[in-house]
Structure formats: structure tokens, C-alpha cells
Design an enzyme around this catalytic site. Structure first.
Site, short mmCIF file in Angstrom:
data_model
loop_
_atom_site.label_atom_id
_atom_site.label_comp_id
_atom_site.label_asym_id
_atom_site.label_seq_id
_atom_site.Cartn_x
_atom_site.Cartn_y
_atom_site.Cartn_z
N HIS A 1 130.58 54.13 30.45
CA HIS A 1 130.74 55.56 30.14
C HIS A 1 132.23 55.89 30.22
O HIS A 1 132.97 55.25 30.97
CB HIS A 1 129.95 56.35 31.19
CG HIS A 1 129.81 57.80 30.92
ND1 HIS A 1 130.79 58.72 31.21
CD2 HIS A 1 128.78 58.52 30.41
CE1 HIS A 1 130.37 59.95 30.90
NE2 HIS A 1 129.14 59.84 30.40
N ASP B 1 128.57 52.40 38.74
CA ASP B 1 128.32 53.77 38.28
C ASP B 1 126.80 53.95 38.23
O ASP B 1 126.13 53.43 37.34
CB ASP B 1 128.98 53.92 36.90
CG ASP B 1 128.53 55.17 36.16
OD1 ASP B 1 127.70 55.93 36.71
OD2 ASP B 1 129.03 55.38 35.04
N GLN C 1 122.94 56.90 35.99
CA GLN C 1 121.64 56.79 35.33
C GLN C 1 120.67 55.92 36.13
O GLN C 1 119.60 55.57 35.63
CB GLN C 1 121.81 56.19 33.92
CG GLN C 1 122.65 57.01 32.98
CD GLN C 1 122.00 58.33 32.56
OE1 GLN C 1 120.79 58.51 32.69
NE2 GLN C 1 122.80 59.25 32.07
N LYS D 1 121.64 65.15 37.62
CA LYS D 1 120.74 64.25 36.87
C LYS D 1 119.54 63.84 37.72
O LYS D 1 118.70 63.07 37.29
CB LYS D 1 121.49 62.99 36.43
CG LYS D 1 122.60 63.25 35.40
CD LYS D 1 123.22 61.96 34.98
CE LYS D 1 124.59 62.13 34.32
NZ LYS D 1 124.53 62.67 32.98
N CYS E 1 129.47 59.85 25.28
CA CYS E 1 130.64 59.46 26.10
C CYS E 1 130.78 57.94 26.18
O CYS E 1 131.17 57.40 27.24
CB CYS E 1 130.55 60.04 27.50
SG CYS E 1 130.61 61.83 27.54
C1 LIG Z 1 126.33 56.25 32.95
C2 LIG Z 1 127.05 57.54 33.22
N1 LIG Z 1 128.15 57.52 33.96
C3 LIG Z 1 128.82 58.64 34.25
C4 LIG Z 1 128.39 59.85 33.78
C5 LIG Z 1 129.18 61.07 34.11
O1 LIG Z 1 128.44 61.95 34.88
P1 LIG Z 1 129.05 63.38 35.23
O2 LIG Z 1 129.28 64.05 33.92
O3 LIG Z 1 127.99 64.05 36.03
O4 LIG Z 1 130.30 63.14 35.96
C6 LIG Z 1 127.25 59.92 33.00
C7 LIG Z 1 126.80 61.20 32.43
O5 LIG Z 1 126.11 61.28 31.45
C8 LIG Z 1 126.55 58.73 32.71
O6 LIG Z 1 125.45 58.73 31.97
#
Ligand SMILES: Cc1ncc(COP(=O)(O)O)c(C=O)c1O
Length: 436
Positions: free
Chosen positions: A151, A228, A231, A254, A394
Site C-alpha cells: 500500500h 502492515d 487488512q 477498519k 493506493c
Molecule cells: C493494506 C493497507 N495498508 C495501509 C492502509 C492505510 O490505512 P489508513 O488509511 O487507515 O492509514 C490501508 C488502507 O486501506 C490498507 O489497506
């Protein structure tokens, strides 16, 4: 710990392991909404006539009544700043806020509150480590190893820190089914690697990455590993000690919690060593005109008035999810994703991304139709009140690897039903026919 008998949301008469989805849905007021009218005035309006089918859970999940109540209770009954007052409300707020750290630490198997820092979201948790540790420690000749499925929260962050420090970012390739090429991982992770930063579950491919294996590889080469979990934590049991990661991040919004709060797990011995990211009140121990020293963990990394309402509400969300059972949630959404894929595979003009159905993949499906652009598709879905996401999610470099600029994504959660999957598939079919 709750038992099956005490769980109101779990069906005990049918399959003991499955969710009583209709019962779960009653916990989420927003799922009663109808949509379709004027969007300039948020909230249900007279022209909203179509029942909402919410399949954008990968972007953000909905909030159960008891989490909304926890926020409301905080503001109605014990709203006060923490760590700064001896008065009654401040003590109540401080105790609840600190206990929320314990709760979230326990939820992901961390050692205790010292290892659980509250941030704004996953993105800020990544930036915290990238700035605090990366800016200080990285330099020319050092490698940061990412994957092609990162991401932007991780990819852009490490890319920019690498530019500032002279380090190099390398990307582990993915195979045709969207899994990590572990041979390539073994090639890339070596003596120069200082950080391996890997998404636990891909928000596009649904791939579940072998974090524990990657942690072994990273540690063999004296590198840190940051996973990370944005998800992963909402959808499956996660234990950071079992995964043996050094850092792990996830977002409250989430996982049935409020927006504006994320969590950073960090190994205590490392968090003790590295410098704070943000400076100011509450994160200090002693300040003179010349020098400052830092508060104990985790407050050293929480400068200024922290996320008090969000923290106590996120602890409530963790309770809610755990009472239902993370294994059950994982199984339920995987079944829905399998069911959706099975039907979508019947269309001859569809490309579905990620590992095949039936494998360990998460409860989301990303795809493209030959005939309809992903954005047009999402817009037609909206006419059916089906909320899906279209775009690069993203992950622009991943989409470049997939050979497309955008994809459509349906992502399922504990309150979604097979009927909603049917509505999704019918709506997609109508769109195909419209553009055929
Ligand atoms: C795999 C992953 N990493 C990081 C993020 C970033 O999350 P946040 O926008 O809550 O910081 C997301 C958000 O969709 C994501 O799906």
C-alpha cells in the site's frame, strides 16, 4: 473469556461455528439505511429508497451500536484530558485510556501497553517508525525491502525516507497468482537489509503473506521487520509474538472502531532505544531550557492530547470482535469471497486478481471486466445501492504490475450476507449487458 453459550451473536442451533449474520446486522444501525437520494446533506433523506449493500469494508468498516455508545458515554460522562489532572474525571479518563492500550495489546498478542502506541492510523504508524528509526539509522549502502503489493502507506513512506538517507528500496516480486515470490525474497533480503516492510494481507489481491517466514529471513540478516496489518487485524486472529515481527500496524476504522485511531505495535526493546517522532506535552519526563528527557513507553510516542474517545471506543470494538470470534469472522468472510468468486468466474469477460478461490486469501475480490471501466462499474453499482470501490486502492505500482490502472473491489465483513453477494453479482451482470 466468553463461551459459546454467552455469545448472543453466534448461532448454536445450526452450525456451531457459523455466525448468525442477521443477529450481527442488528448491531449496526447504518445497515438499515436506504440510499439513492441527494448526497449533499449526509444522512437518510426522503429520496433514499434502496436498501444499502455495503461492500467497501476494505476501505472502512461500519460501527456497531456499542462502539458508538462508548464514544457517546465518554463525551457524556467522563470527557477530560488524560495524565494531567488529579480531578475525578481526568482520573477516570486516564484509567480508561490506559486500559485501552492494554486491551489492544492483548488483542494482537503484544507484551503489554508499553508495546502499544496509539497513532492516527496505519499510515501514521508507518511514518512514526520511518522517521524515528529510518531517518536516524538508514544510510547509503542500506536496503529497505518491500513487496510489489505494498500500500502507498508503506511504499511512499519508505521510498521518501530512502531518498533522504541514501538507502535503496527493493521490491519482492509477485507471481501470476499474486503470491510473493519467496525465492526472490531470499535473493533480496541480505546483509545490507535493515528493514523488511511487508503487507500482511494485500488490500487488492487478498493474498495472505507468510509474515513469520519473512520475519525469520529478516532476523537471520539482523534486519527489522514491519508488517502492515491494516487488512489482517480486522479479519483474522493476529498474534504479533507468534509472527515474530518487530513492528506491526493497523487502523481502528477498519475493525468496527472509530476513525482517527490506529495502533503501532513495537518490540519494547526497540521502542526504548529509538527517538520520539513527535515532540511536545505528555511525551516528556523532564524539560529544561536546554534539554528534555522522554516519558516511559508508550507515552513517549504519544505527544500532545491523545486520542482518548477513539481509544476507549476502539477497546470496545476489540471486545465486540473477540466476543464474536476472529476465527468465525475470518471463515464467514472467506466463504462470502469464495461464493462471489465462484459466481463471477462464470463471466467470460472478467479478470479476478490474486490467489485462486479456496486458498488462504482474505474476504475481498478485486477484478476488472473487459467491457466496463472499474469506475463506471462502481457508479452503476451505486445505482443498485451496492457500495464497492474502484481505483488503484493506493497501490499504483501494483496495478502497473497487474497491467491496469484501476480495478473494482468488493470487500466483505462479518455483517455481509450471501444475498448481498447475489445482489452484487446481478448488478455486475446488468452492467456487462449495458456495455456489451
Ligand atoms: C493494506 C493497507 N495498508 C495501509 C492502509 C492505510 O490505512 P489508513 O488509511 O487507515 O492509514 C490501508 C488502507 O486501506 C490498507 O489497506
Amino acid at each position: 473469556m466468553l463461551t459459546l453459550e454467552t455469545l448472543p451473536t453466534v448461532m448454536s442451533t445450526q452450525r456451531a461455528e457459523s455466525l448468525d449474520v442477521e443477529r450481527v446486522r442488528e448491531d449496526f444501525p447504518i445497515l438499515d439505511r436506504q440510499v439513492g437520494g441527494d448526497v449533499s446533506n449526509p444522512g437518510a433523506g426522503p429520496d433514499d429508497t434502496t436498501p444499502l449493500v455495503y461492500l467497501d469494508n476494505g476501505a472502512t468498516s461500519q460501527t456497531p451500536e456499542r462502539v458508538i455508545d462508548a464514544i457517546s458515554k465518554y463525551y457524556r460522562e467522563y470527557n477530560a484530558n488524560v495524565h494531567r489532572g488529579v480531578h475525578h474525571l481526568s482520573q477516570e479518563a486516564s484509567i480508561a485510556y490506559e486500559a485501552a492500550h492494554d486491551r489492544l495489546a492483548e488483542f494482537v498478542g503484544a507484551g503489554g501497553r508499553e508495546e502499544m502506541v496509539f497513532t492516527k492510523n496505519t499510515t501514521e504508524a508507518m511514518n512514526l517508525i520511518a522517521y524515528s528509526w529510518g531517518l536516524e539509522e538508514l544510510g547509503p549502502g542500506d536496503d529497505v525491502v518491500l513487496t510489489e503489493m505494498e500500500h502507498h502507506a508503506s511504499l511512499v513512506t519508505w521510498q521518501q525516507i530512502a531518498k533522504r538517507t541514501g538507502a535503496e528500496v527493493k521490491y519482492i516480486a509477485i507471481d501470476d497468482d499474486g503470491r510473493l515470490d519467496m525465492d526472490h525474497a531470499r535473493e533480496l533480503i541480505g546483509e545490507d537489509t535493515e528493514m523488511v516492510s511487508v503487507v500482511h494481507v494485500s488490500n487488492v489481491l487478498g493474498t495472505v503473506n507468510p509474515i513469520a517466514d519473512l520475519a525469520d529471513l529478516a532476523h537471520e540478516h539482523d534486519s527489522y521487520i514491519f508488517a502492515d496489518g491494516a487488512q489482517a487485524v480486522p479479519n483474522r486472529p493476529v498474534d504479533v509474538e507468534e509472527l515474530d515481527v518487530d513492528f506491526y500496524a493497523f487502523s481502528g476504522h477498519k475493525m468496527c472502531g472509530p476513525t482517527g485511531i490506529g495502533c503501532l505495535y513495537g518490540r519494547k526493546s526497540i521502542l526504548e532505544e529509538i527517538q520520539p517522532f513527535l515532540y511536545g506535552g505528555d511525551m516528556i519526563r523532564k524539560v529544561t531550557f536546554e534539554e528534555s528527557t522522554w516519558n516511559e513507553l508508550p507515552w513517549k510516542f504519544e505527544a500532545g492530547t491523545p486520542l482518548i474517545a477513539q481509544g476507549v471506543a476502539l477497546a470496545e470494538a476489540a471486545d465486540y470482535l473477540e466476543e464474536i470470534g476472529m476465527e468465525r469472522i475470518q471463515r464467514h468472510e472467506t466463504e462470502l469471497a469464495d461464493y462471489a468468486m465462484e459466481q463471477l468466474e462464470g463471466f467470460d469477460d472478467i479478470e479476478i486478481y490474486g490467489p485462486p478461490r479456496g486458498e488462504d486469501r482474505s474476504g475481498l475480490v478485486s477484478f476488472n471486466l473487459d467491457s466496463v471501466h472499474a469506475h463506471d462499474l462502481a457508479s452503476i453499482m451505486n445505482d443498485y445501492a451496492v457500495a464497492i470501490r474502484a481505483g488503484d486502492h493506493c497501490t499504483q505500482p501494483l496495478h502497473e504490475t497487474l497491467g491496469t490502472a484501476a480495478s473494482a473491489r468488493a470487500s466483505f465483513y462479518l455483517y455481509n450476507t450471501r444475498e448481498e453477494v447475489d445482489t452484487l453479482v446481478e448488478a455486475i451482470d446488468s452492467a456487462r449487458q449495458l456495455f456489451a
